[in-house]
Design a protein around this motif. Sequence first.
Motif, PDB file in Angstrom:
ATOM      1  N   GLU A  88       0.821  -1.316   0.021  1.00  0.00           N
ATOM      2  CA  GLU A  88      -0.008   0.156   0.219  1.00  0.00           C
ATOM      3  C   GLU A  88       0.750   1.461   0.030  1.00  0.00           C
ATOM      4  OE1 GLU A  88      -1.568  -3.535   1.756  1.00  0.00           O
ATOM      5  OE2 GLU A  88      -0.094  -2.224   2.781  1.00  0.00           O
ATOM      6  N   VAL A  89       0.343   2.417  -0.639  1.00  0.00           N
ATOM      7  CA  VAL A  89       1.100   3.574  -0.852  1.00  0.00           C
ATOM      8  C   VAL A  89       0.007   4.610  -0.573  1.00  0.00           C
ATOM      9  CG1 VAL A  89       3.095   2.931  -2.178  1.00  0.00           C
ATOM     10  CG2 VAL A  89       1.023   3.658  -3.469  1.00  0.00           C
ATOM     11  N   ARG A  90       0.825   6.032  -0.275  1.00  0.00           N
ATOM     12  CA  ARG A  90      -0.300   7.104  -0.052  1.00  0.00           C
ATOM     13  C   ARG A  90      -1.213   7.435  -1.157  1.00  0.00           C
ATOM     14  NH1 ARG A  90       3.418  11.312   0.957  1.00  0.00           N
ATOM     15  NH2 ARG A  90       3.721  11.441  -1.246  1.00  0.00           N
ATOM     16  N   GLU A  92      -1.746   7.507  -5.822  1.00  0.00           N
ATOM     17  CA  GLU A  92      -1.653   7.159  -7.311  1.00  0.00           C
ATOM     18  C   GLU A  92      -0.192   7.754  -7.703  1.00  0.00           C
ATOM     19  OE1 GLU A  92      -3.083   4.740  -8.805  1.00  0.00           O
ATOM     20  OE2 GLU A  92      -4.640   4.193  -7.584  1.00  0.00           O
ATOM     21  N   GLN A  93       0.006   8.727  -7.375  1.00  0.00           N
ATOM     22  CA  GLN A  93       1.339   9.307  -7.710  1.00  0.00           C
ATOM     23  C   GLN A  93       2.499   8.819  -7.151  1.00  0.00           C
ATOM     24  OE1 GLN A  93      -1.424  11.217  -6.606  1.00  0.00           O
ATOM     25  NE2 GLN A  93      -1.769  12.010  -8.550  1.00  0.00           N
ATOM     26  N   MET A  94       2.421   8.427  -5.808  1.00  0.00           N
ATOM     27  CA  MET A  94       3.605   7.736  -5.221  1.00  0.00           C
ATOM     28  C   MET A  94       3.551   6.315  -5.723  1.00  0.00           C
ATOM     29  SD  MET A  94       4.128   6.620  -1.254  1.00  0.00           S
ATOM     30  CE  MET A  94       4.848   8.625  -0.841  1.00  0.00           C
ATOM     31  N   LYS A  95       2.410   5.674  -6.334  1.00  0.00           N
ATOM     32  CA  LYS A  95       2.450   4.266  -6.610  1.00  0.00           C
ATOM     33  C   LYS A  95       3.158   4.224  -8.262  1.00  0.00           C
ATOM     34  CE  LYS A  95      -0.684   0.818  -9.085  1.00  0.00           C
ATOM     35  NZ  LYS A  95      -2.072   0.603  -9.158  1.00  0.00           N
ATOM     36  N   ALA A  96       2.987   5.406  -8.941  1.00  0.00           N
ATOM     37  CA  ALA A  96       3.688   5.584 -10.214  1.00  0.00           C
ATOM     38  C   ALA A  96       5.260   5.781  -9.912  1.00  0.00           C
ATOM     39  CB  ALA A  96       2.933   6.651 -11.047  1.00  0.00           C
ATOM     40  N   ALA A  97       5.483   6.709  -8.968  1.00  0.00           N
ATOM     41  CA  ALA A  97       6.745   6.841  -8.887  1.00  0.00           C
ATOM     42  C   ALA A  97       7.551   5.780  -8.329  1.00  0.00           C
ATOM     43  CB  ALA A  97       7.117   7.942  -7.636  1.00  0.00           C
ATOM     44  N   VAL A  98       7.001   4.796  -7.289  1.00  0.00           N
ATOM     45  CA  VAL A  98       7.778   3.479  -7.049  1.00  0.00           C
ATOM     46  C   VAL A  98       8.021   2.651  -8.193  1.00  0.00           C
ATOM     47  CG1 VAL A  98       7.277   1.481  -5.797  1.00  0.00           C
ATOM     48  CG2 VAL A  98       6.736   3.451  -4.662  1.00  0.00           C
ATOM     49  N   GLU A  99       6.906   2.459  -9.074  1.00  0.00           N
ATOM     50  CA  GLU A  99       7.262   1.866 -10.404  1.00  0.00           C
ATOM     51  C   GLU A  99       8.030   2.231 -11.225  1.00  0.00           C
ATOM     52  OE1 GLU A  99       4.897   0.360 -14.459  1.00  0.00           O
ATOM     53  OE2 GLU A  99       3.829   0.914 -12.629  1.00  0.00           O
ATOM     54  N   LEU A 115       0.561  -2.483  -6.363  1.00  0.00           N
ATOM     55  CA  LEU A 115       0.225  -1.365  -5.225  1.00  0.00           C
ATOM     56  C   LEU A 115      -1.186  -0.985  -5.131  1.00  0.00           C
ATOM     57  CD1 LEU A 115       3.702   0.388  -5.418  1.00  0.00           C
ATOM     58  CD2 LEU A 115       2.939  -1.545  -3.666  1.00  0.00           C
ATOM     59  N   ALA A 116      -1.412  -0.661  -4.093  1.00  0.00           N
ATOM     60  CA  ALA A 116      -2.958  -0.121  -3.708  1.00  0.00           C
ATOM     61  C   ALA A 116      -2.727   1.155  -2.951  1.00  0.00           C
ATOM     62  CB  ALA A 116      -3.571  -1.099  -2.869  1.00  0.00           C
ATOM     63  N   ALA A 117      -3.583   2.170  -3.573  1.00  0.00           N
ATOM     64  CA  ALA A 117      -3.386   3.499  -3.010  1.00  0.00           C
ATOM     65  C   ALA A 117      -4.438   3.562  -1.691  1.00  0.00           C
ATOM     66  CB  ALA A 117      -3.842   4.872  -3.765  1.00  0.00           C
ATOM     67  N   MET A 118      -3.989   3.209  -0.505  1.00  0.00           N
ATOM     68  CA  MET A 118      -4.816   3.118   0.465  1.00  0.00           C
ATOM     69  C   MET A 118      -3.909   2.834   1.880  1.00  0.00           C
ATOM     70  SD  MET A 118      -5.740  -1.059   0.172  1.00  0.00           S
ATOM     71  CE  MET A 118      -6.681  -1.204   1.948  1.00  0.00           C
ATOM     72  N   PRO A 119      -4.553   3.308   3.017  1.00  0.00           N
ATOM     73  CA  PRO A 119      -3.619   2.940   4.380  1.00  0.00           C
ATOM     74  C   PRO A 119      -3.111   1.586   4.549  1.00  0.00           C
ATOM     75  CG  PRO A 119      -5.818   3.941   4.696  1.00  0.00           C
ATOM     76  CD  PRO A 119      -5.905   3.445   3.251  1.00  0.00           C
ATOM     77  N   SER A 120      -1.801   1.600   5.056  1.00  0.00           N
ATOM     78  CA  SER A 120      -1.037   0.432   5.192  1.00  0.00           C
ATOM     79  C   SER A 120      -1.987  -0.763   5.796  1.00  0.00           C
ATOM     80  CB  SER A 120       0.280   0.851   5.935  1.00  0.00           C
ATOM     81  OG  SER A 120       1.096   1.533   5.384  1.00  0.00           O
ATOM     82  N   SER A 121      -1.569  -1.831   5.378  1.00  0.00           N
ATOM     83  CA  SER A 121      -2.230  -3.082   6.191  1.00  0.00           C
ATOM     84  C   SER A 121      -1.725  -3.244   7.711  1.00  0.00           C
ATOM     85  CB  SER A 121      -2.024  -4.132   5.440  1.00  0.00           C
ATOM     86  OG  SER A 121      -0.737  -4.510   5.209  1.00  0.00           O
ATOM     87  N   SER A 122      -2.401  -3.713   8.214  1.00  0.00           N
ATOM     88  CA  SER A 122      -2.120  -4.119   9.859  1.00  0.00           C
ATOM     89  C   SER A 122      -1.431  -5.130   9.854  1.00  0.00           C
ATOM     90  CB  SER A 122      -3.630  -4.282  10.682  1.00  0.00           C
ATOM     91  OG  SER A 122      -4.094  -5.435  10.371  1.00  0.00           O
ATOM     92  N   PHE A 123      -0.736  -5.066  11.018  1.00  0.00           N
ATOM     93  CA  PHE A 123       0.032  -6.385  11.432  1.00  0.00           C
ATOM     94  C   PHE A 123      -0.675  -7.743  11.410  1.00  0.00           C
ATOM     95  CE2 PHE A 123       2.060  -9.329  14.573  1.00  0.00           C
ATOM     96  CZ  PHE A 123       3.316  -9.547  13.978  1.00  0.00           C
ATOM     97  N   ALA A 124      -1.899  -7.741  12.045  1.00  0.00           N
ATOM     98  CA  ALA A 124      -2.625  -8.939  11.865  1.00  0.00           C
ATOM     99  C   ALA A 124      -2.935  -9.391  10.312  1.00  0.00           C
ATOM    100  CB  ALA A 124      -4.095  -8.568  12.510  1.00  0.00           C
ATOM    101  N   ALA A 125      -3.309  -8.285   9.777  1.00  0.00           N
ATOM    102  CA  ALA A 125      -3.546  -8.776   8.092  1.00  0.00           C
ATOM    103  C   ALA A 125      -2.209  -9.445   7.554  1.00  0.00           C
ATOM    104  CB  ALA A 125      -4.007  -7.606   7.383  1.00  0.00           C
TER     105      ALA A 125
END
Length: 224
Positions: A88-90, A92-99, A115-125
């Motif tokens: 997960e990233v902040r 769509e711009q960051m998603k493209a930058a990582v690529e 990558l998904a533009a959404m809050p980071s997954s939890s430790f449990a997930a």
Amino acid sequence: MTRHTVLRPLAAIALCGALVTGLQGCIGLAVGTAVVGTLAASDRRTLGAQTEDKTITVKGEARVASLVGGAGHVNVTSYNRKVLLTGEVRDEQMKAAVEREVSAIEGVQAVVNELAAMPSSSFAARSNDTLITSKVTASFVDSKEIFANSFKVVTERGTVYLMGRVTQREGNIATDIARGIGGVQKVVKVFDYITEEELRQMTTVPQKRTSGSSDAEAAPRSPS
């Protein structure tokens, strides 16, 4: 009375695979009264590709960490010079930058950006994803129709990504197995396909020449 612990065949195979990484298999491993034969085609990448994958992964993780920082959670997985990005990233711009950053690494031939533009997954997930990966891998080991070590399994938020150099037949079998594991939401194929003939060539062991034969005997005679 002394107790003797007998390893089950699957446990022995897993142990052998861990100790002999990169080799084509474990030959003649005795387990109690059972004998585990050759585990063929353990990794179908060339040694060069395996080395490059490790280098790409290390460089990718370092570059992504510098770029994303605490604004996301990104996994970099390279297999046969194809890079899978999950997490997960902040935005769509960051998603493209990582690529773009990962694509610029020497040796990378393709990038699959999941990558998904959404809050980071939890430790449990993430712990649940690790458990799913273990279950899928164990099921591949149990299967008599595919070579488990020819696959790379990555799980993110319940989605299982399958990588490897496999035939269409093997890929379909592995996909069906993964779909049957509890907790799996979806299966995504990220394979490099080979033909059945290529697979046969990889798994065929050349016959040894008999001690009495020679090059002159093996080759056809020239006309006199």
